[in-house]
Design a protein around this motif. Structure first.
Motif, mmCIF file in Angstrom:
data_model
loop_
_atom_site.group_PDB
_atom_site.id
_atom_site.type_symbol
_atom_site.label_atom_id
_atom_site.label_comp_id
_atom_site.label_asym_id
_atom_site.label_seq_id
_atom_site.Cartn_x
_atom_site.Cartn_y
_atom_site.Cartn_z
ATOM 1 N N GLY A 31 0.968 12.343 -2.761
ATOM 2 C CA GLY A 31 -0.452 12.039 -2.582
ATOM 3 C C GLY A 31 -0.713 10.539 -2.573
ATOM 4 N N LEU A 32 -0.071 9.823 -3.490
ATOM 5 C CA LEU A 32 -0.281 8.374 -3.560
ATOM 6 C C LEU A 32 0.186 7.691 -2.280
ATOM 7 N N LEU B 201 6.172 0.258 2.495
ATOM 8 C CA LEU B 201 4.774 0.614 2.237
ATOM 9 C C LEU B 201 4.095 -0.396 1.312
ATOM 10 N N PHE B 202 4.883 -0.956 0.387
ATOM 11 C CA PHE B 202 4.323 -1.905 -0.591
ATOM 12 C C PHE B 202 5.195 -3.165 -0.611
ATOM 13 N N GLN C 65 -0.738 1.862 -9.389
ATOM 14 C CA GLN C 65 -1.377 0.550 -9.526
ATOM 15 C C GLN C 65 -1.625 -0.071 -8.167
ATOM 16 N N ARG C 66 -0.606 0.034 -7.299
ATOM 17 C CA ARG C 66 -0.739 -0.544 -5.960
ATOM 18 C C ARG C 66 -1.845 0.170 -5.171
ATOM 19 N N VAL C 67 -1.876 1.502 -5.299
ATOM 20 C CA VAL C 67 -2.816 2.284 -4.487
ATOM 21 C C VAL C 67 -4.257 2.085 -4.960
ATOM 22 N N VAL C 68 -4.476 2.105 -6.278
ATOM 23 C CA VAL C 68 -5.870 1.966 -6.742
ATOM 24 C C VAL C 68 -6.416 0.562 -6.472
ATOM 25 N N ALA C 69 -5.501 -0.388 -6.214
ATOM 26 C CA ALA C 69 -5.963 -1.755 -5.910
ATOM 27 C C ALA C 69 -6.475 -1.875 -4.470
ATOM 28 N N LEU C 70 -6.239 -0.855 -3.652
ATOM 29 C CA LEU C 70 -6.688 -0.928 -2.252
ATOM 30 C C LEU C 70 -8.218 -0.820 -2.206
ATOM 31 N N PRO C 71 -8.877 -1.710 -1.452
ATOM 32 C CA PRO C 71 -10.341 -1.798 -1.560
ATOM 33 C C PRO C 71 -11.095 -0.547 -1.112
#
Ligand code: FAD
Length: 450
Positions: A17-18, A69-70, A122-128
Motif C-alpha cells: 500500500g505504501l 522509488l525513494f 516516513q517517506r510517504v507521509v511526507a509527500l504533500p
C-alpha cells in the motif's frame, strides 16, 4: 492531470500500500491511504502485520526498486541502523552445503521489518498530496448504479466510531492475503479469480538477541532447507540497534519451536551449526514469536474477462509467496513500478485505465518468483532433466564463484532464470560436477588400493 486523476485511495498501509501510494501521488491530485491499524509513531510491530516480528529478507531487486522509488533511501536505512553488506562475502549461506564466499558486488540489507516499513511510511507521509487515515477499516466498495465502475469505499473510523463514504477515481486494494476483493466482486455480480495454491505448511519461530560484534564483522547466517529431504531451516540477521534476529523454521509436522529449550535444540539440529554456535551464548532480548503459514496462494486476476473500472489490487492480496524465499516485499516494489508504467501509458495515450491490462502486466512480474518458489516446494517422485541440472548447478555453486553469482542473481530476481542456461554456465555446471565425481571416484579407488 485530467478529470479522472483527482483522487486515488489505497486500502492497507503496509509495504504494498505504501509503495502504491508513493507512485499514485505522481499521477493524482490527492491520494488517501486508509489503514485499519492505529499506526505506531515509531518502528514497532503492529497487529495488522503479524509477520513483522519475523526475519524479513529484502531481495537485491527489491532494494534497487526501493532506491528508485525513494532516492537516497540507502542513507535512511543506514541512519536507522541497517546493516548493509555484501550478499555473498558477508552471508554464510547453507543449502545442502555452504556456498562459496566471494565479493559479489551486490549489496544485502539487514533490517527489521517494522523499521523498514516505518522508514517507507516516513517517506510517504511526507509527500504533500498524501493523506493518511489510520484506524479506519474499509468495509465495502461503492459503485455506479450499473456496477460497472468502482466509485470509492465505505470505511469505519475506529476513533470516531462513524461510518463514511470516500469517493475516488481509482481504488487500489493492498489489504494483504485476507483481501475481501474476491468476496466483494461476487456481491457485485463479477466472477472471482481462479486460485493457484502450493501447500507448504511452514512454521516460524523468532527471537531477538543482543549482538556484540560490530556491523562490519557480523555475518548473516542462513540455512535454507532442501525440500523435501530437509524440514528444518533458520537464519540469523544482524539488524539495527546491535540486534541478532534469529528465525527458525519447520515444515509440516516438524513445527518450529515455541519454547527456549526447543529453540536451541532446533538450532542445534540444523546442518549449519554456526547458527547454534552463535545463539547458544547470546543474550535473548525478546520472547519467542511464532507464525504458521499454510500455503502460497496466487489469485489469477489476469484471467478475468470482466472487471470493474476504477479498481485494482496489489501485493499479497494478489500473490502470497512461501516466506522462506523472501520474495513478497520485492514483488510489491516491482508492482509499484508497473503501476507507474500503467498509469503513465494510459495518460500518454489519453485512454481510460483498463484494470485487466494492469493485471496482465503484474502477472509477468509474479510469474518468475512464483515459478521459483513453486519449483522448490513441489515434491517430485522422479526429477526430470531440468531438475537434475538445477540440482547440479546448486551443488557446483558451492565451490564455483561464477556459477554461484549466476544463481544468486536469479534468486535475487536480478537476472532471468534463462541466464542459468547460458553456455558458459552450463559448461561450468557439467564440468564442475564431472570434476567432483572424478575426484570422488579417484578417492574411492585410492581407498580400495590401500
Ligand atoms: C512469516 C512471514 C515471513 C515473511 N518474510 C518475508 C521476507 O523475508 N521477505 C519478503 O520480502 N517478504 C516476506 N514476507 C511477506 C511480506 O511480509 C509481505 O509480502 C509484505 O508485507 C507485503 O504485503 P502487503 O502489503 O501486500 O500486505 P500485508 O503486509 O499483509 O498488509 C496488509 C495491510 O492492510 C491492512 N488492512 C487489512 N484489512 C484492512 C481493511 N479492511 N481496511 C484497512 N486496512 C486493512 C492491514 O492492517 C495491513 O496493514 C513474509 C511473510 C510472512 C507471513
Amino acid at each position: 492531470m485530467n478529470g479522472n486523476n483527482r483522487h486515488a485511495i489505497v486500502l492497507g498501509g503496509s509495504i504494498a500500500g505504501l509503495l502504491a501510494a508513493r507512485v499514485l501521488t505522481e499521477h493524482f491530485e490527492q491520494v488517501t491511504l486508509i489503514e485499519r491499524d492505529a499506526l505506531p509513531t515509531g518502528a514497532e510491530p503492529r497487529k495488522g502485520v503479524p509477520q513483522g516480528r519475523h526475519l524479513h529478507a529484502l531481495l537485491a531487486r527489491g532494494y534497487q526498486a526501493l532506491v528508485a522509488l525513494f532516492p537516497g533511501f540507502k542513507t535512511d536505512l543506514l541512519e536507522a541502523g541497517a546493516v548493509i553488506s555484501d550478499l555473498s562475502n558477508d552471508v554464510r549461506w547453507y543449502q545442502g552445503g555452504y556456498s562459496v564466499n566471494f565479493n559479489s558486488g551486490i549489496e544485502a540489507v539487514f533490517i527489521s521489518r517494522p523499521t523498514l516499513e516505518w522508514l517507507i511510511r516516513q517517506r510517504v507521509v511526507a509527500l504533500p498530496n498524501l493523506a493518511l487515515r489510520p484506524s479506519c477499516a474499509v468495509t465495502a466498495l461503492t459503485t455506479t448504479a450499473d456496477q460497472q465502475q468502482v466509485t470509492g469505499v465505505m470505511i469505519h473510523d475506529r476513533q470516531t466510531n462513524e461510518d463514511e463514504t470516500v469517493t475516488a477515481d481509482l481504488v487500489v486494494d493492498a489489504t494483504g492475503r485476507g483481501s475481501h476483493i474476491p468476496k466483494w466482486l461476487t456481491q457485485l455480480g463479477y466472477a472471482t479469480p481462479e486460485e493457484s495454491t502450493v501447500n507448504v505448511g511452514v512454521s516460524y519461530a523468532t527471537r531477538l538477541y543482543r549482538r556484540t560484534v560490530s556491523d562490519d564483522q557480523a555475518k548473516a547466517l542462513l540455512n535454507v532447507p532442501v525440500a523435501p529431504l530437509e524440514k528444518r531451516g533458520g537464519g540469523v540477521f544482524p539488524i539495527e540497534h546491535n540486534g541478532w534476529l534469529a528465525t527458525l523454521t519447520g515444515y509440516q509436522d516438524d513445527e518450529a519451536p515455541k519454547d527456549e529449550q526447543g529453540f536451541l535444540a532446533h538450532a542445534h539440529s540444523l546442518p549449519a551449526q554456526e547458527i547454534y554456535e552463535l545463539l547458544k551464548n547470546a543474550e535473548p532480548l525478546s520472547d519467542i514469536a511464532t507464525y504458521n503459514y499454510p500455503a502460497s496462494r496466487r489469485r489469477h486476476y489476469e484471467q478475468l474477462t470482466r472487471f470493474p473500472i476504477g479498481l485494482i489490487t496489489v501485493g499479497d492480496a494478489v500473490c502470497s509467496f512461501n516466506p522462506i524465499y523472501g520474495q513478497g516485499m520485492t514483488v510489491c516494489a516491482l508492482e509499484a513500478l508497473v503501476l507507474d508504467k500503467w498509469l503513465r501509458s494510459a495518460t500518454q495515450q489519453n485512454q481510460p485505465r483498463d484494470s485487466r491490462q494492469f493485471f496482465t502486466l503484474i502477472a509477468k512480474v509474479i510469474d518468475v518468483p512464483w515459478a521459483l518458489a513453486k519449483g522448490a516446494d513441489t515434491v517430485k517422485a522422479s526429477p526430470n532433466l531440468l531438475d537434475r541440472y538445477l540440482n547440479r548447478l546448486k551443488k557446483v555453486s558451492q565451490h564455483d564463484k561464477v556459477v554461484s553469482l549466476a544463481f544468486i542473481k536469479v534468486v535475487q530476481l536480478l537476472a532471468p532464470p534463462a541466464s542459468l542456461f547460458h553456455p558458459r554456465i552450463v559448461l561450468r555446471v557439467l564440468l564442475g560436477s564431472w570434476r567432483r565425481d572424478q575426484a570422488k571416484r579417484s578417492l574411492k579407488t585410492a581407498w580400495r588400493t590401500v
